[in-house]
Design a protein around this motif. Structure first.
Motif, short mmCIF file in Angstrom:
data_model
loop_
_atom_site.label_atom_id
_atom_site.label_comp_id
_atom_site.label_asym_id
_atom_site.label_seq_id
_atom_site.Cartn_x
_atom_site.Cartn_y
_atom_site.Cartn_z
N ARG A 1 0.82 -1.20 0.00
CA ARG A 1 0.00 0.00 0.00
C ARG A 1 0.86 1.26 0.00
O ARG A 1 0.50 2.27 -0.62
N GLU B 1 2.15 2.04 -3.36
CA GLU B 1 1.09 2.69 -4.14
C GLU B 1 0.93 4.16 -3.75
O GLU B 1 0.63 5.01 -4.60
N TYR C 1 -3.21 4.78 5.92
CA TYR C 1 -3.29 3.32 5.82
C TYR C 1 -4.03 2.73 7.01
O TYR C 1 -4.93 1.88 6.85
N GLU D 1 -7.67 3.26 6.85
CA GLU D 1 -8.31 2.43 5.83
C GLU D 1 -8.50 0.99 6.30
O GLU D 1 -9.57 0.40 6.11
N THR D 2 -7.46 0.43 6.92
CA THR D 2 -7.45 -1.01 7.22
C THR D 2 -7.97 -1.33 8.61
O THR D 2 -8.73 -2.30 8.78
#
Length: 387
Positions: free
Chosen positions: A6, A9, A119, A122-123
């Protein structure tokens, strides 16, 4: 390097954040633009709580895991402020503020922690709570202390706290750390000698403060060579010698010395302060003058906790494959104030073959972003594994 996909990205996006911060540096507590950007992004990421104004211009974001049954709360800290240096990098995103520059990589630290926060929001693949801490005024202002004094640790129930700093000369994305004392206490002193000024052709009619000051500059070095245990660390540096007259033919009435003391233990810190005052009192008495010594205690010794350091090493090895033992650093770091409040660890991430920090040609290496972000994220996911 086994960084999280991630972050590979997100690297271009995080790099753009970093370069914007680099182009718009802010000093000490004047991080108004930076703090606003940080808060705006944390809100956009969907943090459960975003609070500004902690430690004047600090920002705190709270991210809860999918579950919080563990009851664990971890703090992750990045510094935001720049330095009063005129940038000489020639970059197309160089500082637009004359006399201010991100010469220590705090722009990179802030961007990496923002990347980790995005991150983690999001997770949420962890069981507990993360508190991301964006701190002003690391470069001499004591912003970390101000955030602690505002009750940050108690307000969010932070149990452990982790910090990171880039390190020129180490391979990009590699890590180094040490347990126990790591960065030095950073104190300052002002020494004011007063005697009797007069004509340089008649020194017998004066009490010469220049001689007193010169004796002090030399004698203060005996603190390290004759007072300190040889296996302990102390640096005493006189960095300014100013007289009350600039004339060639005047013995000045007053002399002002300034300098810094760096130590790695509370005992050595006390010893150095006491000896500076004792030496200067003796010199003034010897030559018939007077002296005032003002000793300013700055950042304390930064001490990494053993358990959290061992854990930080394991995480660093998981990210980069290795983690070296870092050398003792006689520079200061105000993350020390947070480590006085809670156990934790502070790690170095390699910045590659770049100019050293605090140099006008320094620049944070954006290639370190995936490793730094991955370390932050792994600290959370490994310390508070998902239920």
């Amino acid at each position: 390097m086994p960084v999280k996909n991630r972050f590979a990205e997100l690297q271009d996006e995080i790099t753009a954040w970093r370069r914007d911060l680099h182009e718009n540096p802010e000093i000490l507590f004047e991080t108004h633009r930076t703090s606003a950007i940080v808060a705006e992004k944390l809100e956009a990421f969907g943090c459960d709580e975003v609070v500004t104004g902690i430690g004047r211009t600090g920002v705190v974001g709270v991210i809860k895991g999918k579950t919080t049954g563990s009851g664990k709360v971890i703090g992750l800290r990045a510094d935001m402020d720049a330095l009063p240096i005129h940038e000489q990098t020639g970059l197309d995103y160089a500082s637009k503020t004359d006399g201010a520059m991100h010469a220590c990589g705090h722009d990179g630290h802030t961007a990496m922690l923002l990347g980790a926060a995005k991150y983690l929001s999001e997770t949420r693949n962890f069981d507990g709570t993360v508190v991301v801490i964006f701190q002003p005024a690391e470069e001499g202002g004591g912003g970390g202390k101000e955030m602690c004094d505002d009750g940050m640790m108690e307000r969010w129930g932070i149990q452990e706290v982790y910090g990171m700093h880039n390190w020129p000369g180490k391979p990009v994305g590699s890590f180094a750390i040490r347990s126990g004392p790591f960065f030095a206490a950073t104190d300052q002193f002002d020494i004011h000698f007063e005697g009797k000024g007069g004509h340089a052709a008649k020194p017998h009619e004066t009490i010469d403060t220049t001689v007193m000051g010169a004796q002090a500059v030399t004698a203060l070095q005996t603190i390290a060579s004759r007072n300190a245990d040889p296996i302990d660390q102390v640096v005493v540096s006189v960095t300014s010698f100013e007289t009350s007259s600039k004339a060639f033919n005047v013995i000045p009435q007053k002399v002002h010395l300034k300098g810094t003391v760096r130590t790695l233990s509370p005992e050595m810190r006390d010893l150095a302060e006491g000896r500076i005052k004792g030496i200067c009192d003796g010199i003034a008495a010897t030559f018939g003058g007077t002296v005032e010594v003002i000793y300013h205690r700055g950042y304390p010794v930064m001490v990494n906790s053993d358990e959290q350091t061992d854990f930080a090493v394991d995480v660093a090895k998981a990210v980069s494959g290795d983690c070296e033992e870092a050398p003792l650093v006689m520079g200061g770091e105000d993350f020390a104030f947070m480590l006085e409040e809670r156990p934790g660890a502070y790690i170095l991430v390699g910045n590659g073959d770049t100019a050293m920090v605090h140099h006008p040609e320094y620049n944070f290496n954006d290639e370190a972003i995936p490793a730094g972000c991955s370390w932050w994220a792994e600290i959370v996911e490994q310390r508070m594994p998902a239920a």
